[in-house]
Write an enzyme that holds these catalytic residues in place. Structure first.
Site, PDB file in Angstrom:
ATOM      1  N   GLY A 145       0.864  -1.087  -0.085  1.00 36.21           N
ATOM      2  CA  GLY A 145       0.094  -0.019  -0.105  1.00 36.21           C
ATOM      3  C   GLY A 145       0.982   1.370  -0.104  1.00 36.21           C
TER       4      GLY A 145
ATOM      5  CD  GLN B 155       3.524   5.618   2.587  1.00 35.11           C
ATOM      6  OE1 GLN B 155       2.524   5.179   2.397  1.00 35.11           O
ATOM      7  NE2 GLN B 155       4.569   5.189   3.296  1.00 35.11           N
TER       8      GLN B 155
ATOM      9  CB  CYS C  14       5.358   2.185   7.591  1.00 41.18           C
ATOM     10  SG  CYS C  14       4.936   3.740   6.689  1.00 41.18           S
ATOM     11  CG  LEU C  15       6.873   0.993   1.543  1.00 40.84           C
ATOM     12  CD1 LEU C  15       6.394   1.159   0.216  1.00 40.84           C
ATOM     13  CD2 LEU C  15       7.990  -0.105   1.258  1.00 40.84           C
TER      14      LEU C  15
ATOM     15  CG  HIS D 269      -0.398   1.371   7.311  1.00 42.32           C
ATOM     16  ND1 HIS D 269       0.636   0.586   8.487  1.00 42.32           N
ATOM     17  CD2 HIS D 269       0.229   1.843   6.594  1.00 42.32           C
ATOM     18  CE1 HIS D 269       1.796   0.947   7.964  1.00 42.32           C
ATOM     19  NE2 HIS D 269       1.530   1.875   6.869  1.00 42.32           N
ATOM     20  CD  GLU D 270      -1.264   2.449   3.270  1.00 41.40           C
ATOM     21  OE1 GLU D 270      -0.634   3.436   3.107  1.00 41.40           O
ATOM     22  OE2 GLU D 270      -0.565   1.413   2.815  1.00 41.40           O
TER      23      GLU D 270
ATOM     24  CG  HIS E 268       0.578   6.678   5.766  1.00 44.86           C
ATOM     25  ND1 HIS E 268       1.711   7.087   6.262  1.00 44.86           N
ATOM     26  CD2 HIS E 268       0.792   5.542   5.568  1.00 44.86           C
ATOM     27  CE1 HIS E 268       2.573   6.228   6.523  1.00 44.86           C
ATOM     28  NE2 HIS E 268       2.082   5.178   5.895  1.00 44.86           N
TER      29      HIS E 268
HETATM   30  O1  GNR Z   1       4.017  -2.499   2.455  1.00 46.43           O
HETATM   31  C1  GNR Z   1       3.468  -2.512   3.602  1.00 46.43           C
HETATM   32  N1  GNR Z   1       3.302  -3.595   4.448  1.00 46.43           N
HETATM   33  C2  GNR Z   1       2.310  -3.579   5.391  1.00 46.43           C
HETATM   34  C3  GNR Z   1       2.141  -4.609   6.185  1.00 46.43           C
HETATM   35  C4  GNR Z   1       1.351  -4.696   7.213  1.00 46.43           C
HETATM   36  C5  GNR Z   1       0.438  -3.361   7.425  1.00 46.43           C
HETATM   37  C6  GNR Z   1       0.477  -2.374   6.676  1.00 46.43           C
HETATM   38  C7  GNR Z   1       1.639  -2.502   5.577  1.00 46.43           C
HETATM   39  S1  GNR Z   1       1.491  -0.924   4.630  1.00 46.43           S
HETATM   40  C8  GNR Z   1       3.041  -0.993   3.922  1.00 46.43           C
HETATM   41  C9  GNR Z   1       3.110   0.044   3.135  1.00 46.43           C
HETATM   42  C10 GNR Z   1       2.988   1.348   3.514  1.00 46.43           C
HETATM   43  O2  GNR Z   1       3.919   1.830   4.307  1.00 46.43           O
HETATM   44  N2  GNR Z   1       2.106   1.911   3.137  1.00 46.43           N
HETATM   45  O3  GNR Z   1       1.900   3.212   3.891  1.00 46.43           O
HETATM   46 NI    NI Z   2       2.831   3.157   5.785  1.00 51.58          NI
END
Ligand code: GNR
Ligand code: NI
Length: 172
Positions: free
Chosen positions: A46, A51, A94-95, A136-137, A140
């Site tokens: 995601g 980001q 998270c990236l 999670h997104e 952000h």
């Molecule tokens: O790549 C991602 N893996 C992930 C694993 C578990 C819960 C959420 C994520 S999102 C993350 C990519 C990212 O940072 N998205 O904002």
């Molecule tokens: Ni993230």
């Protein structure tokens, strides 16, 4: 399409509140295409627009496994409806917080209202990894990172390590 650089913590841009999109047009679709390419390249499942440094309410996602057909998803102006009372715990990453993973508890199910790639309104019932990832997104979009759900000790330890790494990288 182009791969854009990913913003990493503690960059203050990750704390911005992203603005609603007022029109899904070709310019926005170009951003979504770049985000998808950037996410696949990372690789991640995601990505929120902030980001890549763009403070708009846009998310891309693909939860397909390695040996499955790609299934790109685009969420513009997403809203969470009816989060469940039952919770689930997943190990998140998270990236924007490289090389760190920890468990986060979130509502196990939710419904998402959003505009799709064509600007059409959609409602999606999410559970499992999809529900976790969309939440999670969505965080952000509000300037929240998954480490904000952990103890202050853990969060500060991660941020300190990232700061140090960035200092060392800048000195090269
Ligand atoms: O790549 C991602 N893996 C992930 C694993 C578990 C819960 C959420 C994520 S999102 C993350 C990519 C990212 O940072 N998205 O904002
Ligand atoms: Ni993230």
């Amino acid at each position: 399409m182009a791969i854009r650089p990913i913003v990493t913590a503690p960059d203050p841009r990750l704390r911005e509140i992203s603005k609603p999109v007022d029109r899904v047009d070709d310019e926005l679709r170009a951003l979504m295409d770049d985000m998808l390419e950037t996410m696949y390249d990372a690789p991640g499942i995601g990505l929120a627009a902030i980001q890549v440094g763009v403070p708009v309410r846009v998310i891309v996602m693909d939860l397909a496994g390695e040996d499955e057909e790609p299934l790109p998803r685009f969420f513009v102006n997403p809203e969470i409806l009816d989060p469940s009372e039952d919770m689930s715990i997943y190990e998140e990453g998270c990236l924007s917080v490289p090389d760190f993973f920890d468990e986060v508890e979130r509502p196990a199910q939710c419904r998402i209202k959003f505009l799709d790639y064509d600007g059409k309104e959609q409602i999606l019932d999410a559970k499992g990894m999809l529900a976790t990832c969309i939440q999670h997104e969505m965080d952000h979009l509000e300037g929240v990172l998954f480490i904000d759900h952990l103890s202050r000790l853990k969060r500060e330890r991660v941020l300190k390590k990232l700061k140090k790494e960035q200092r060392l990288a800048a000195a090269e």
